[in-house]
Motif scaffolding. Structure first.
Motif, PDB file in Angstrom:
ATOM      1  N   ASN A 234       0.805  -1.225   0.000  1.00 50.02           N
ATOM      2  CA  ASN A 234       0.000   0.000   0.000  1.00 50.02           C
ATOM      3  C   ASN A 234       0.836   1.272   0.000  1.00 50.02           C
ATOM      4  OD1 ASN A 234      -1.782  -2.134   0.728  1.00 50.02           O
ATOM      5  ND2 ASN A 234      -3.203  -0.644   1.556  1.00 50.02           N
ATOM      6  N   PRO A 235       0.348   2.328  -0.654  1.00 47.07           N
ATOM      7  CA  PRO A 235       1.086   3.601  -0.695  1.00 47.07           C
ATOM      8  C   PRO A 235       1.040   4.340   0.640  1.00 47.07           C
ATOM      9  CG  PRO A 235      -1.019   3.822  -1.831  1.00 47.07           C
ATOM     10  CD  PRO A 235      -0.880   2.372  -1.477  1.00 47.07           C
ATOM     11  N   HIS A 236       2.096   5.124   0.884  1.00 46.71           N
ATOM     12  CA  HIS A 236       2.227   5.953   2.083  1.00 46.71           C
ATOM     13  C   HIS A 236       2.659   7.357   1.664  1.00 46.71           C
ATOM     14  CE1 HIS A 236       2.450   2.492   4.975  1.00 46.71           C
ATOM     15  NE2 HIS A 236       2.919   1.881   3.905  1.00 46.71           N
ATOM     16  N   GLY A 237       2.555   8.282   2.624  1.00 50.04           N
ATOM     17  CA  GLY A 237       3.143   9.599   2.437  1.00 50.04           C
ATOM     18  C   GLY A 237       2.148  10.654   1.997  1.00 50.04           C
ATOM     19  N   GLY A 238       2.503  11.905   2.304  1.00 52.22           N
ATOM     20  CA  GLY A 238       1.611  13.016   1.978  1.00 52.22           C
ATOM     21  C   GLY A 238       2.283  14.136   1.220  1.00 52.22           C
ATOM     22  N   LEU A 239       3.444  13.878   0.593  1.00 49.51           N
ATOM     23  CA  LEU A 239       4.130  14.902  -0.187  1.00 49.51           C
ATOM     24  C   LEU A 239       3.212  15.373  -1.313  1.00 49.51           C
ATOM     25  CD1 LEU A 239       7.075  15.933   0.200  1.00 49.51           C
ATOM     26  CD2 LEU A 239       7.723  14.466  -1.711  1.00 49.51           C
ATOM     27  N   HIS A 240       2.987  16.684  -1.410  1.00 48.31           N
ATOM     28  CA  HIS A 240       2.034  17.169  -2.409  1.00 48.31           C
ATOM     29  C   HIS A 240       2.244  18.650  -2.664  1.00 48.31           C
ATOM     30  CE1 HIS A 240       0.173  18.605   1.293  1.00 48.31           C
ATOM     31  NE2 HIS A 240      -0.553  19.428   0.555  1.00 48.31           N
ATOM     32  N   VAL A 241       1.616  19.141  -3.725  1.00 47.15           N
ATOM     33  CA  VAL A 241       1.562  20.564  -4.039  1.00 47.15           C
ATOM     34  C   VAL A 241       0.113  21.022  -3.967  1.00 47.15           C
ATOM     35  CG1 VAL A 241       1.746  22.235  -5.928  1.00 47.15           C
ATOM     36  CG2 VAL A 241       3.656  20.716  -5.432  1.00 47.15           C
ATOM     37  N   ASP A 242      -0.121  22.077  -3.225  1.00 42.24           N
ATOM     38  CA  ASP A 242      -1.432  22.714  -3.175  1.00 42.24           C
ATOM     39  C   ASP A 242      -1.495  23.726  -4.313  1.00 42.24           C
ATOM     40  OD1 ASP A 242      -3.732  24.128  -2.669  1.00 42.24           O
ATOM     41  OD2 ASP A 242      -3.205  24.688  -0.615  1.00 42.24           O
ATOM     42  N   ARG A 243      -2.320  23.467  -5.305  1.00 42.43           N
ATOM     43  CA  ARG A 243      -2.365  24.340  -6.479  1.00 42.43           C
ATOM     44  C   ARG A 243      -2.871  25.735  -6.143  1.00 42.43           C
ATOM     45  NH1 ARG A 243      -5.799  23.123 -10.150  1.00 42.43           N
ATOM     46  NH2 ARG A 243      -4.685  24.240 -11.807  1.00 42.43           N
ATOM     47  N   ASP A 244      -3.485  25.882  -4.973  1.00 45.21           N
ATOM     48  CA  ASP A 244      -3.952  27.201  -4.530  1.00 45.21           C
ATOM     49  C   ASP A 244      -3.064  27.761  -3.423  1.00 45.21           C
ATOM     50  OD1 ASP A 244      -6.237  27.160  -6.244  1.00 45.21           O
ATOM     51  OD2 ASP A 244      -7.241  25.829  -4.813  1.00 45.21           O
ATOM     52  N   GLY A 245      -1.928  27.113  -3.186  1.00 44.71           N
ATOM     53  CA  GLY A 245      -1.093  27.492  -2.051  1.00 44.71           C
ATOM     54  C   GLY A 245       0.111  28.336  -2.395  1.00 44.71           C
ATOM     55  N   GLY A 246       0.185  28.870  -3.603  1.00 44.71           N
ATOM     56  CA  GLY A 246       1.314  29.721  -3.968  1.00 44.71           C
ATOM     57  C   GLY A 246       2.398  28.957  -4.699  1.00 44.71           C
ATOM     58  N   ASP A 247       3.441  29.692  -5.089  1.00 46.87           N
ATOM     59  CA  ASP A 247       4.520  29.110  -5.886  1.00 46.87           C
ATOM     60  C   ASP A 247       5.312  28.074  -5.085  1.00 46.87           C
ATOM     61  OD1 ASP A 247       3.759  30.648  -8.017  1.00 46.87           O
ATOM     62  OD2 ASP A 247       5.214  32.246  -7.628  1.00 46.87           O
ATOM     63  N   VAL A 248       6.101  27.277  -5.818  1.00 48.59           N
ATOM     64  CA  VAL A 248       6.684  26.062  -5.247  1.00 48.59           C
ATOM     65  C   VAL A 248       8.192  26.010  -5.501  1.00 48.59           C
ATOM     66  CG1 VAL A 248       6.594  23.532  -5.228  1.00 48.59           C
ATOM     67  CG2 VAL A 248       4.505  24.853  -5.726  1.00 48.59           C
ATOM     68  N   LEU A 249       8.935  25.615  -4.464  1.00 43.10           N
ATOM     69  CA  LEU A 249      10.345  25.254  -4.597  1.00 43.10           C
ATOM     70  C   LEU A 249      10.456  23.756  -4.382  1.00 43.10           C
ATOM     71  CD1 LEU A 249      13.472  25.712  -4.627  1.00 43.10           C
ATOM     72  CD2 LEU A 249      13.287  26.046  -2.141  1.00 43.10           C
ATOM     73  N   MET A 250      11.100  23.066  -5.329  1.00 40.15           N
ATOM     74  CA  MET A 250      11.387  21.647  -5.185  1.00 40.15           C
ATOM     75  C   MET A 250      12.899  21.445  -5.195  1.00 40.15           C
ATOM     76  SD  MET A 250       8.636  19.736  -7.664  1.00 40.15           S
ATOM     77  CE  MET A 250       6.870  19.759  -7.321  1.00 40.15           C
ATOM     78  N   VAL A 251      13.398  20.617  -4.278  1.00 37.72           N
ATOM     79  CA  VAL A 251      14.824  20.318  -4.202  1.00 37.72           C
ATOM     80  C   VAL A 251      14.974  18.801  -4.217  1.00 37.72           C
ATOM     81  CG1 VAL A 251      16.984  20.680  -2.972  1.00 37.72           C
ATOM     82  CG2 VAL A 251      15.148  22.377  -2.783  1.00 37.72           C
ATOM     83  N   ALA A 252      15.611  18.266  -5.261  1.00 42.17           N
ATOM     84  CA  ALA A 252      15.750  16.825  -5.430  1.00 42.17           C
ATOM     85  C   ALA A 252      17.216  16.438  -5.482  1.00 42.17           C
ATOM     86  CB  ALA A 252      15.060  16.366  -6.709  1.00 42.17           C
ATOM     87  N   GLY A 253      17.625  15.510  -4.627  1.00 42.91           N
ATOM     88  CA  GLY A 253      18.971  14.961  -4.682  1.00 42.91           C
ATOM     89  C   GLY A 253      18.945  13.573  -5.265  1.00 42.91           C
ATOM     90  N   SER A 254      19.630  13.371  -6.394  1.00 41.12           N
ATOM     91  CA  SER A 254      19.732  12.066  -7.041  1.00 41.12           C
ATOM     92  C   SER A 254      18.338  11.483  -7.311  1.00 41.12           C
ATOM     93  CB  SER A 254      20.585  11.125  -6.193  1.00 41.12           C
ATOM     94  OG  SER A 254      20.837   9.910  -6.844  1.00 41.12           O
TER      95      SER A 254
END
Length: 387
Positions: A234-254
Motif C-alpha cells: 500500500n502507498p504511504h506519504g503526503g508529499l504534495h503541491v497545493d495548487r492554490d497554495g502559492g509558488d513552489v520550490l522543489m529540491v531533489a537529490g539524485s
C-alpha cells in the motif's frame, strides 16, 4: 485515566530508544516469536531494518500520546495495520504481539513500574493493536500488487530506472511511496517512490540508486532482469503541491527526483499552475540522469523551471559507458556546488511551498539551510527520514 496520564505515558516513552533497535525492540521481537512461532516466518532473516523502523514508529506514537495528540497516531496506526497485511500478519497475531510488548515494557521500566504505568501501558497497547487490527480487517483493497519488470535501464554506475507492468492498476497519489519486494531478496521490503503518477493501465516506474551495503538496492540496480516479478504494498506519504497554495520550490537529490517528477507530471494535466522551480542535484553531471525528460516537460509547461546542480564540474572516466544526459538548450545553466548552497544562494524561499526529497542527510542539511535563511518550517515538506 490511563491515556490521559501524561506522566505514566512519559515513563513508557522514556524507555523506547529510536536509535536502539537491538535493545527493547529486539527483546520484544524475540519474546513475540517465543510466544508464537508463526510470525517469525513472515519477516526477513535479518531483522535489523524492521527493528529500527518499529523503534522509530513506537517512539513517535508514545511521544504523541504524551503530548495528548491522538489524531495523527490513530491515522498512522491504521495505515500500519493495513500495510502489515503484506507480511501475512493475521488478526490473531495481534494478541500475542500485545502480550509480548506489554511484558517487554514492564521488564524495561523495572522499579519505575507502578499501577498507573501499568494501566497506561495496557490502554496504550490496546489502542495500538486495536487500531492496527481493526484497520487491517476493514480494508477492502488488495494486501499487495504484483507486477512484471518490462524494462531495466542502467543509467549510471549505481543508478537504474525500472519499469513494471502491474497485474492490476495500483491507486496512489503523486509523491507517495510504496514498499517493494524483489525476487532476489525474499521478504526484504524496501521503500521506493513511483516516478510517474498512478496509471490506469498498471504501468509504474521507479528510479533506484544502489546504496553502499544496501542488499535490496544493489540487487535492483545490478541484478534485475526483464520478467522478474515484483510485489508492491500500500502507498504511504503526503508529499504534495497545493495548487492554490502559492509558488513552489522543489529540491531533489539524485533519485529523490522520483516523487517530485511524479507530482510535476501530474500538474501537467492543468493549463495553469503555480510556478515551480526545481533544483535537481547529483555528484557528477552524468548523474543528472533525467534532464532530457525534465527539459521536455519544461518546454511545454512555462510554469516549470529546472536548475541542474552537480557537486563536481566534470564527469569521471567511467561515465563514458553510460548515456549522455546533456539536455538541449532550454534549462537553466548547470550550477556547480553543494545542492543546499546553490539553492540558498537564490534566497530564503520563505514565500514558497517547499518540497525536499533525497537521502536523509541531504534532506536534513537542506531543510536546516533553508530555515536559517528564513523559510518557515511549516512550509517545508519531506518524507519521514527513517522510512
Amino acid at each position: 485515566m490511563s491515556l490521559n496520564d501524561r506522566d505514566a505515558l512519559a515513563v513508557l516513552h522514556a524507555v523506547i530508544d529510536p536509535a536502539d533497535g537491538n535493545g527493547l525492540i529486539g527483546r520484544f521481537y524475540a519474546r513475540w516469536f517465543s510466544f508464537e512461532a508463526s510470525p517469525r516466518d513472515l519477516f526477513p532473516p535479518d531483522m535489523a531494518a524492521q527493528r529500527a523502523t518499529f523503534a522509530h514508529a513506537l517512539n513517535w506514537v508514545y511521544g504523541e500520546l504524551v503530548d495528548q495528540r491522538a489524531e495523527e497516531p490513530v491515522a498512522f496506526l491504521a495505515q500500519l495495520g493495513r500495510d502489515h497485511r503484506k507480511y501475512g500478519v493475521l488478526p490473531e497475531h495481534y494478541d500475542t504481539l500485545r502480550q509480548a510488548l506489554y511484558t517487554t515494557l514492564r521488564d524495561e521500566v523495572a522499579e519505575a513500574w507502578t499501577d498507573a504505568v501499568g494501566a497506561a501501558a495496557e490502554q496504550s497497547l490496546n489502542l495500538i493493536t486495536g487500531v492496527m487490527r481493526g484497520a487491517a480487517e476493514a480494508e477492502l483493497s488488495p494486501a499487495w500488487w504484483d507486477g512484471t519488470v518490462v524494462e531495466h535501464l542502467r543509467v549510471s554506475r549505481d543508478l537504474a530506472v525500472v519499469r513494471l507492468q502491474l497485474d492490476q492498476p495500483m491507486p496512489y497519489h503523486p509523491g507517495q511511496y510504496v514498499n517493494v519486494a524483489v525476487p532476489q531478496c525474499p521478504r526484504r521490503w524496501r521503500y521506493l517512490t513511483p516516478a510517474i503518477p498512478s496509471d490506469d493501465t498498471g504501468a509504474v516506474e521507479f528510479h533506484v540508486r544502489a546504496v553502499s551495503g544496501g542488499l535490496v538496492s544493489n540487487a535492483i540496480v545490478n541484478e534485475t532482469q526483464s520478467d522478474d516479478r515484483w510485489r508492491l504494498s500500500n502507498p504511504h506519504g503526503g508529499l504534495h503541491v497545493d495548487r492554490d497554495g502559492g509558488d513552489v520550490l522543489m529540491v531533489a537529490g539524485s533519485t529523490g527526483l522520483a516523487p517530485l517528477r511524479s507530482i510535476i507530471m501530474d500538474l501537467t494535466r492543468w493549463g495553469e499552475n503555480p510556478r515551480v522551480h526545481l533544483f535537481f542535484g547529483g555528484r557528477y553531471p552524468c548523474e543528472l540522469y533525467d534532464l532530457p525528460t525534465l527539459w521536455q516537460v519544461a518546454a511545454n509547461n512555462p510554469w516549470l523551471s529546472v536548475t541542474p546542480v552537480s557537486e563536481r564540474n566534470g564527469d569521471p572516466a567511467w561515465a563514458a559507458d553510460y548515456p549522455d544526459v546533456t539536455p538541449p538548450r532550454g534549462l537553466h545553466l548547470r550550477q556547480t556546488g553543494k545542492l543546499m548552497d546553490v539553492v540558498t544562494r537564490y534566497g530564503g524561499w520563505g514565500d514558497r511551498q517547499i518540497l525536499i526529497s533525497g537521502g536523509p542527510e541531504m534532506v536534513r542539511v537542506t531543510k536546516a539551510a533553508l530555515m536559517a535563511k528564513g523559510a518557515p518550517p511549516e512550509r517545508i515538506q519531506h518524507d519521514p527520514l527513517y522510512r
